[in-house]
Design an enzyme around this catalytic site. Sequence first.
Site, mmCIF file in Angstrom:
data_model
loop_
_atom_site.group_PDB
_atom_site.id
_atom_site.type_symbol
_atom_site.label_atom_id
_atom_site.label_comp_id
_atom_site.label_asym_id
_atom_site.label_seq_id
_atom_site.Cartn_x
_atom_site.Cartn_y
_atom_site.Cartn_z
ATOM 1 N N HIS A 1 0.833 -1.209 0.000
ATOM 2 C CA HIS A 1 0.000 0.000 0.000
ATOM 3 C C HIS A 1 0.859 1.248 0.000
ATOM 4 C CE1 HIS A 1 1.182 -0.323 4.180
ATOM 5 N NE2 HIS A 1 0.789 0.937 4.363
ATOM 6 N N HIS B 1 4.688 0.066 0.067
ATOM 7 C CA HIS B 1 5.432 -0.690 1.075
ATOM 8 C C HIS B 1 4.532 -1.714 1.761
ATOM 9 C CE1 HIS B 1 3.559 2.638 3.203
ATOM 10 N NE2 HIS B 1 3.642 1.921 4.306
ATOM 11 N N ARG C 1 5.491 6.606 13.962
ATOM 12 C CA ARG C 1 5.357 7.014 12.566
ATOM 13 C C ARG C 1 4.672 8.365 12.434
ATOM 14 N NH1 ARG C 1 1.283 3.830 8.563
ATOM 15 N NH2 ARG C 1 -0.138 5.408 9.344
ATOM 16 N N ASP D 1 0.697 5.012 2.011
ATOM 17 C CA ASP D 1 0.019 5.449 3.235
ATOM 18 C C ASP D 1 -1.128 6.424 2.977
ATOM 19 O OD1 ASP D 1 1.217 3.898 5.227
ATOM 20 O OD2 ASP D 1 3.003 5.141 5.183
HETATM 21 C C1 SIN Z 1 3.372 1.088 7.558
HETATM 22 O O1 SIN Z 1 2.651 0.458 6.788
HETATM 23 O O2 SIN Z 1 3.427 2.310 7.526
HETATM 24 C C2 SIN Z 1 4.216 0.337 8.568
HETATM 25 C C3 SIN Z 1 5.213 -0.553 7.966
HETATM 26 C C4 SIN Z 1 5.922 -1.381 9.000
HETATM 27 O O3 SIN Z 1 5.551 -1.375 10.176
HETATM 28 O O4 SIN Z 1 6.873 -2.079 8.616
#
Ligand code: SIN
Length: 294
Positions: free
Chosen positions: A109, A269, A285, A111
Site C-alpha cells: 500500500h 510498502h 510514525r 500510506d
Molecule cells: C506502515 O505500513 O506504515 C508500517 C510498515 C511497517 O511497520 O513495517
Amino acid sequence: MSANKATLELRPECGPIGSEIAGIDLSAPLDGDTFNEIEVALWRYAVVVIRDSNLMPAQLAAFSRRFGRPQVNVRAEATNAETPEVFWISNITEDGKPVGSHDAGRYWHSDLCYLETPSKMTLLNAIEVPERDGETFGDTQFASATAAYDALPDDMKARLDGLTAANGYRYMWNKKAREFGLRPVLTEEELQKYPPDAVHPIVRKHPVTDRKCLFVCEGYTHRIVNLPEAESDTLLQELFAHLANPAFHYRHKWRVGDLLMWDNCAVQHKATNDYELPLRRLMQRCTIEGPVLA
Ligand code: SIN
C-alpha cells in the site's frame, strides 16, 4: 544550540530505490541547506534512512513538520496522546491494551491512500526491533511504483490511461479483520465512523520528478471506476501481481534508531509479519499530507 550543518554522505542501495544518509545528527537543530539536501535525496532515492536517530515523539513530530502538514491517523486509539500526529505500530500489549496498531501495513500500500489527500511521505522510527541470535525480523519491504509503471507493456499503459479506482479504509478494515483476526469485523453501520472511499487515478504523475507511478494498493483499492466488476477484479489482480515483482523491490532491515523516510507516490510498502512475542517491535510514525495528484 547552533544549527547542525552536516556533510551528507549518500550510500545508495543497489536496486532502483533506497539510500542511507550518513553524517546527520537529528538530536541537534538542522540548518535549512542540510534539510533541503535530505529532501532532494528523498525524491531521488524514494526511500532513505538516517541511522541512530533515537527520537522522542515530540522530536519526531517537530522534524516531520518541516516536510509539510502532519496527518492525524483516523485510528485514534493508536495515536500518541500529546502529539497525535505520531502513530504507534507495535505487537506489544500493556495493561491489556495494545500500545499501537498490531496489524499495520500487512498488504502492499501507499500510506493513507484512502483519503482525498493521501500521504506525500512517511517517517518511521524504530524504537524496538525484533531480534534473535543476531538476526532481526519485521523488515519493511518497498516496491518502486515508478519502475513498476515503466516496466508495463505499452498496451497496458494505454489501457490504464485515464482510469480511476476506489480506495477504501472501510474495505481494508474488514479485509484485515477476517484475514488476521487482530481487529473486530465491523458492521456497515459501525464502519460509517471511518472515511468513505477516495477515488484516485491508477497512474499518478509525481509532483517533483514528473515520473508516472502506479497507484493501486492491494490493501485498499477494490474497484476500478466505470469497469464491470469482473474486469475490474482481473485488472487489479494483474497490477497487484506486477507490483509484487522483486525486480522493483528494496527490503529494509531495521536497526534500533533508524529513521526511515519514504516517498508515498514513488513507492509502495508492506510490513513483514515474521515474528511474534516475546520478540517485540515498537515503531513511531508520522505521515505528511500530499497534494491531490492527477
Ligand atoms: C506502515 O505500513 O506504515 C508500517 C510498515 C511497517 O511497520 O513495517
